[in-house]
Design an enzyme around this catalytic site. Structure first.
Site, PDB file in Angstrom:
ATOM      1  N   HIS A  67     -10.734  -5.808  -5.462  1.00 37.18           N
ATOM      2  CA  HIS A  67      -9.935  -5.358  -6.591  1.00 37.18           C
ATOM      3  C   HIS A  67      -8.857  -6.384  -6.906  1.00 37.18           C
ATOM      4  O   HIS A  67      -8.220  -6.907  -5.996  1.00 37.18           O
ATOM      5  CB  HIS A  67      -9.276  -4.015  -6.231  1.00 37.18           C
ATOM      6  CG  HIS A  67      -8.629  -3.382  -7.398  1.00 37.18           C
ATOM      7  ND1 HIS A  67      -7.402  -3.783  -7.859  1.00 37.18           N
ATOM      8  CD2 HIS A  67      -9.052  -2.419  -8.236  1.00 37.18           C
ATOM      9  CE1 HIS A  67      -7.093  -3.073  -8.923  1.00 37.18           C
ATOM     10  NE2 HIS A  67      -8.080  -2.235  -9.176  1.00 37.18           N
ATOM     11  N   TYR A  81       0.243   1.280 -13.531  1.00 36.73           N
ATOM     12  CA  TYR A  81       1.665   1.579 -13.316  1.00 36.73           C
ATOM     13  C   TYR A  81       2.241   1.986 -14.664  1.00 36.73           C
ATOM     14  O   TYR A  81       2.331   1.143 -15.569  1.00 36.73           O
ATOM     15  CB  TYR A  81       2.422   0.356 -12.804  1.00 36.73           C
ATOM     16  CG  TYR A  81       2.013  -0.121 -11.427  1.00 36.73           C
ATOM     17  CD1 TYR A  81       2.308   0.638 -10.296  1.00 36.73           C
ATOM     18  CD2 TYR A  81       1.364  -1.339 -11.249  1.00 36.73           C
ATOM     19  CE1 TYR A  81       1.950   0.194  -9.024  1.00 36.73           C
ATOM     20  CE2 TYR A  81       1.006  -1.792  -9.976  1.00 36.73           C
ATOM     21  CZ  TYR A  81       1.301  -1.021  -8.876  1.00 36.73           C
ATOM     22  OH  TYR A  81       0.947  -1.457  -7.619  1.00 36.73           O
ATOM     23  N   PRO A  84       5.576   3.403   0.120  1.00 36.54           N
ATOM     24  CA  PRO A  84       4.227   2.971  -0.292  1.00 36.54           C
ATOM     25  C   PRO A  84       4.219   2.210  -1.623  1.00 36.54           C
ATOM     26  O   PRO A  84       3.161   1.935  -2.167  1.00 36.54           O
ATOM     27  CB  PRO A  84       3.449   4.292  -0.404  1.00 36.54           C
ATOM     28  CG  PRO A  84       4.472   5.344  -0.612  1.00 36.54           C
ATOM     29  CD  PRO A  84       5.756   4.854   0.009  1.00 36.54           C
ATOM     30  N   LYS A 117       2.067  -1.892   1.710  1.00 33.92           N
ATOM     31  CA  LYS A 117       2.135  -2.896   2.777  1.00 33.92           C
ATOM     32  C   LYS A 117       1.955  -2.318   4.187  1.00 33.92           C
ATOM     33  O   LYS A 117       1.652  -3.050   5.126  1.00 33.92           O
ATOM     34  CB  LYS A 117       3.498  -3.616   2.751  1.00 33.92           C
ATOM     35  CG  LYS A 117       3.785  -4.388   1.477  1.00 33.92           C
ATOM     36  CD  LYS A 117       2.845  -5.549   1.290  1.00 33.92           C
ATOM     37  CE  LYS A 117       3.175  -6.372   0.072  1.00 33.92           C
ATOM     38  NZ  LYS A 117       2.034  -7.137  -0.417  1.00 33.92           N
ATOM     39  N   TYR A 169       2.166  -9.586  -3.973  1.00 34.06           N
ATOM     40  CA  TYR A 169       1.477  -8.308  -4.137  1.00 34.06           C
ATOM     41  C   TYR A 169       0.293  -8.212  -3.175  1.00 34.06           C
ATOM     42  O   TYR A 169       0.061  -7.179  -2.555  1.00 34.06           O
ATOM     43  CB  TYR A 169       1.019  -8.195  -5.587  1.00 34.06           C
ATOM     44  CG  TYR A 169       0.502  -6.855  -6.025  1.00 34.06           C
ATOM     45  CD1 TYR A 169       1.297  -5.716  -5.956  1.00 34.06           C
ATOM     46  CD2 TYR A 169      -0.783  -6.722  -6.552  1.00 34.06           C
ATOM     47  CE1 TYR A 169       0.827  -4.489  -6.384  1.00 34.06           C
ATOM     48  CE2 TYR A 169      -1.260  -5.498  -6.988  1.00 34.06           C
ATOM     49  CZ  TYR A 169      -0.451  -4.384  -6.896  1.00 34.06           C
ATOM     50  OH  TYR A 169      -0.922  -3.174  -7.317  1.00 34.06           O
TER      51      TYR A 169
HETATM   52  P1  RFL Z   1      -0.352   5.985  11.679  1.00 27.54           P
HETATM   53  O1  RFL Z   1      -1.492   5.675  10.792  1.00 27.54           O
HETATM   54  O2  RFL Z   1       0.642   6.989  11.255  1.00 27.54           O
HETATM   55  O3  RFL Z   1      -0.953   6.378  13.090  1.00 27.54           O
HETATM   56  C1  RFL Z   1      -0.107   6.869  14.108  1.00 27.54           C
HETATM   57  C2  RFL Z   1      -0.950   7.730  15.033  1.00 27.54           C
HETATM   58  O4  RFL Z   1      -0.119   8.213  16.090  1.00 27.54           O
HETATM   59  C3  RFL Z   1      -0.411   9.575  16.333  1.00 27.54           C
HETATM   60  N1  RFL Z   1       0.787  10.170  16.957  1.00 27.54           N
HETATM   61  C4  RFL Z   1       0.860  10.488  18.251  1.00 27.54           C
HETATM   62  N2  RFL Z   1      -0.047  10.418  19.238  1.00 27.54           N
HETATM   63  C5  RFL Z   1       0.334  10.828  20.468  1.00 27.54           C
HETATM   64  N3  RFL Z   1       1.585  11.294  20.746  1.00 27.54           N
HETATM   65  C6  RFL Z   1       2.525  11.389  19.774  1.00 27.54           C
HETATM   66  N4  RFL Z   1       3.749  11.840  20.077  1.00 27.54           N
HETATM   67  C7  RFL Z   1       2.172  10.978  18.479  1.00 27.54           C
HETATM   68  N5  RFL Z   1       2.837  10.913  17.291  1.00 27.54           N
HETATM   69  C8  RFL Z   1       1.983  10.431  16.400  1.00 27.54           C
HETATM   70  C9  RFL Z   1      -0.740  10.149  14.961  1.00 27.54           C
HETATM   71  O5  RFL Z   1      -1.524  11.334  15.064  1.00 27.54           O
HETATM   72  C10 RFL Z   1      -1.515   8.971  14.335  1.00 27.54           C
HETATM   73  O6  RFL Z   1      -2.899   9.055  14.588  1.00 27.54           O
HETATM   74  O7  RFL Z   1       0.498   4.658  12.023  1.00 27.54           O
HETATM   75  P2  RFL Z   1       0.090   3.102  12.071  1.00 27.54           P
HETATM   76  O8  RFL Z   1      -1.101   2.866  12.938  1.00 27.54           O
HETATM   77  O9  RFL Z   1       1.348   2.403  12.362  1.00 27.54           O
HETATM   78  O10 RFL Z   1      -0.390   2.759  10.551  1.00 27.54           O
HETATM   79  C11 RFL Z   1       0.521   2.756   9.499  1.00 27.54           C
HETATM   80  C12 RFL Z   1      -0.182   3.203   8.206  1.00 27.54           C
HETATM   81  O11 RFL Z   1      -0.820   4.454   8.445  1.00 27.54           O
HETATM   82  C13 RFL Z   1       0.806   3.336   7.033  1.00 27.54           C
HETATM   83  O12 RFL Z   1       1.732   2.275   7.050  1.00 27.54           O
HETATM   84  C14 RFL Z   1       0.076   3.304   5.685  1.00 27.54           C
HETATM   85  O13 RFL Z   1      -0.714   4.452   5.517  1.00 27.54           O
HETATM   86  C15 RFL Z   1       1.083   3.166   4.528  1.00 27.54           C
HETATM   87  N6  RFL Z   1       0.399   3.259   3.216  1.00 27.54           N
HETATM   88  C16 RFL Z   1      -0.288   2.175   2.705  1.00 27.54           C
HETATM   89  N7  RFL Z   1      -0.337   1.014   3.395  1.00 27.54           N
HETATM   90  C17 RFL Z   1      -1.080  -0.032   2.922  1.00 27.54           C
HETATM   91  O14 RFL Z   1      -1.086  -1.104   3.559  1.00 27.54           O
HETATM   92  N8  RFL Z   1      -1.816   0.064   1.747  1.00 27.54           N
HETATM   93  C18 RFL Z   1      -1.827   1.218   1.003  1.00 27.54           C
HETATM   94  O15 RFL Z   1      -2.518   1.296  -0.009  1.00 27.54           O
HETATM   95  C19 RFL Z   1      -1.012   2.329   1.462  1.00 27.54           C
HETATM   96  N9  RFL Z   1      -0.996   3.497   0.796  1.00 27.54           N
HETATM   97  C20 RFL Z   1       0.438   4.478   2.522  1.00 27.54           C
HETATM   98  C21 RFL Z   1      -0.278   4.569   1.305  1.00 27.54           C
HETATM   99  C22 RFL Z   1       1.133   5.595   3.011  1.00 27.54           C
HETATM  100  C23 RFL Z   1       1.151   6.774   2.288  1.00 27.54           C
HETATM  101  N10 RFL Z   1       1.886   7.870   2.797  1.00 27.54           N
HETATM  102  C24 RFL Z   1       1.457   8.550   3.959  1.00 27.54           C
HETATM  103  C25 RFL Z   1       3.260   7.941   2.462  1.00 27.54           C
HETATM  104  C26 RFL Z   1      -0.269   5.768   0.584  1.00 27.54           C
HETATM  105  C27 RFL Z   1       0.464   6.872   1.065  1.00 27.54           C
HETATM  106  C28 RFL Z   1       0.485   8.168   0.284  1.00 27.54           C
END
Ligand code: RFL
Length: 403
Positions: free
Chosen positions: A83, A213, A305, A309, A400
């Site tokens: 994309h 956007y 978000p 990143k 970006y």
């Molecule tokens: P995660 O993915 O939150 O995984 C953490 C894991 O830890 C577990 N956990 C525990 N396990 C044991 N004991 C505990 N006490 C625990 N507490 C938590 C959870 O169950 C989970 O499985 O963290 P990680 O690995 O650091 O990854 C980070 C990403 O998930 C996050 O930064 C992104 O989703 C942010 N984000 C986006 N990032 C991008 O690079 N590109 C995107 O297009 C993008 N879109 C987004 C997003 C985040 C969004 N939200 C949730 C605000 C879109 C949205 C809507």
């Protein structure tokens, strides 16, 4: 053999205990396991839940290169798609930026995070990785020693303690790793941007072949493809508003209005399958290491978000951390671990700065008193220079897609 049969009995240790099976924890687990380092992933959720937790979707070119380097990108090459265009809509009209042809000429790969997590998990288990599902890390203790331990509550509710040489906190912003840092051990840089988005997933095909956007007097609206059947949308909403206050009909009517669908093309409507209010804020810790506890992903730095990143940083930090841990545990060279925090924070700060720039592009700059973001006279000026200045477009494209 099932995943739970892989868990050793109480009292067993691993070289590295990884908290959390998100992108950060699972990339780290795969890389350590491949290098012969004994590790155990502790994950609060059940396996089935991880497969359905939809979050990110836009993966940077560098993220794909990292996953490729370690043989973890097969699924995203097969089912993801490239994309490279975004479209801005304002009261003054609309314009497109083909960012894939600007800056370094890099593109995103759109691949839903839950599919990436599923691929990483499958690979990890295939190479003999150990994981304990349904197990909550409650606290990490002894981080000032070389034998830290993790108190966990397993699926049967019984408390246990597991020991390791290092603990990698990849359990997100509200996980046990952050909570276990001794007070005063790290500085917290928190910034609330004062804006909230209603994050939505619609069971409907994308409505345009670009990231959309829309800047509208009623607030921001965003459109991001996920799969041919599912689209992510965002709607700026009031701080403190409940997501349940938004019916499907109200959501679609508001999206159509702000995205000026009557003018530029109707939206493909469908059931809203996820809705959650996200307050745009950043929350970065410094340093990312305290003794034998190391932080990566959202546990280290939560970014809004606005520039997509978070997952990209999580993968990048996991690779840096894996290399450092292997150097230390397999070769006795601690230099990488000593530099881990500084090296990762350099990437985090750039991503944070750009995420903040995006918020101001979409919502305007705060007034001089640091008050709420408002689309005053400066907002359109930023959009206008992005529309007209080639050097601004190259700058945008690089940041970006890059991390
Ligand atoms: P995660 O993915 O939150 O995984 C953490 C894991 O830890 C577990 N956990 C525990 N396990 C044991 N004991 C505990 N006490 C625990 N507490 C938590 C959870 O169950 C989970 O499985 O963290 P990680 O690995 O650091 O990854 C980070 C990403 O998930 C996050 O930064 C992104 O989703 C942010 N984000 C986006 N990032 C991008 O690079 N590109 C995107 O297009 C993008 N879109 C987004 C997003 C985040 C969004 N939200 C949730 C605000 C879109 C949205 C809507």
């Amino acid at each position: 053999m099932t995943a739970s049969q892989r868990i050793r009995t109480v009292g067993d240790t691993a070289d590295v205990i990884i908290l959390g099976a998100g992108p950060a924890g699972l990339v780290l687990g795969n890389l350590l396991r491949t290098s012969g380092i004994d590790c155990l992933v502790v994950e609060r959720a059940e396996r089935a839940h991880l497969r359905t937790r939809a979050r990110a979707g836009f993966l940077a070119a560098n993220t794909v290169r990292i996953l490729d380097r370690h043989g973890l990108a097969e699924g995203l090459h097969r089912r993801g798609h490239e994309h490279s265009t975004c479209e801005f809509r304002t009261d003054d009209g609309r314009f497109r930026l083909d960012y894939g042809g600007l800056g370094r000429g890099e593109r995103h790969t759109v691949y839903p995070q839950q599919e990436l997590v599923t691929d990483l998990l499958t690979h990890y288990l295939d190479i003999g990785g150990r994981i304990s599902f349904g197990t909550e890390a409650v606290a990490v203790t002894g981080v000032d020693s070389s034998r830290p331990s993790v108190s966990v509550r397993g699926p049967d509710g019984r408390p246990e303690q597991w020991r390791a040489r290092y603990v990698a906190g990849c359990d997100g912003r509200h996980g046990a790793a952050r909570r276990s840092l001794p007070s005063g051990a790290v500085r917290r840089h928190h910034r609330d941007h004062g804006v909230s988005w209603l994050g939505l997933l619609a069971e409907a095909p994308p409505s345009l072949d670009a990231v959309g956007y829309a800047i509208h007097p009623r607030g921001f609206a965003g459109h991001m493809a996920r799969t041919p059947e599912v689209t992510r949308y965002y709607l700026q909403c009031e701080r403190g508003e409940s997501a349940d206050a938004w019916s499907d009909e109200r959501i679609w009517d508001e999206l159509a209005l702000r995205m000026r669908a009557a003018q530029y093309g109707e939206l493909h409507r469908g059931p809203i399958i996820q809705r959650a209010v996200v307050d745009l804020e950043s929350d970065v810790l410094e340093p990312l290491r305290h003794g034998s506890l190391l932080l990566a992903g959202d546990a280290a730095s939560l970014l809004s978000p606005s520039a997509a990143k978070g997952a990209n940083l999580a993968v990048l930090e996991a690779e840096i951390l894996a290399r450092a841990l292997v150097d230390d545990l397999a070769h006795g060279d601690a230099t990488g671990l000593e530099r881990y925090s500084e090296q990762s924070l350099a990437y985090i700060r750039r991503a944070q700065e750009f995420s903040q720039w995006m918020i101001q592009l979409l919502h305007g700059a705060p007034d001089s008193d640091g008050g709420p973001l408002l689309h005053g006279p400066l907002g359109p000026a930023r959009i206008e220079s992005l529309r007209t200045s080639r050097s601004q477009q190259d700058w945008f494209a690089e940041r970006y897609v890059g991390v």
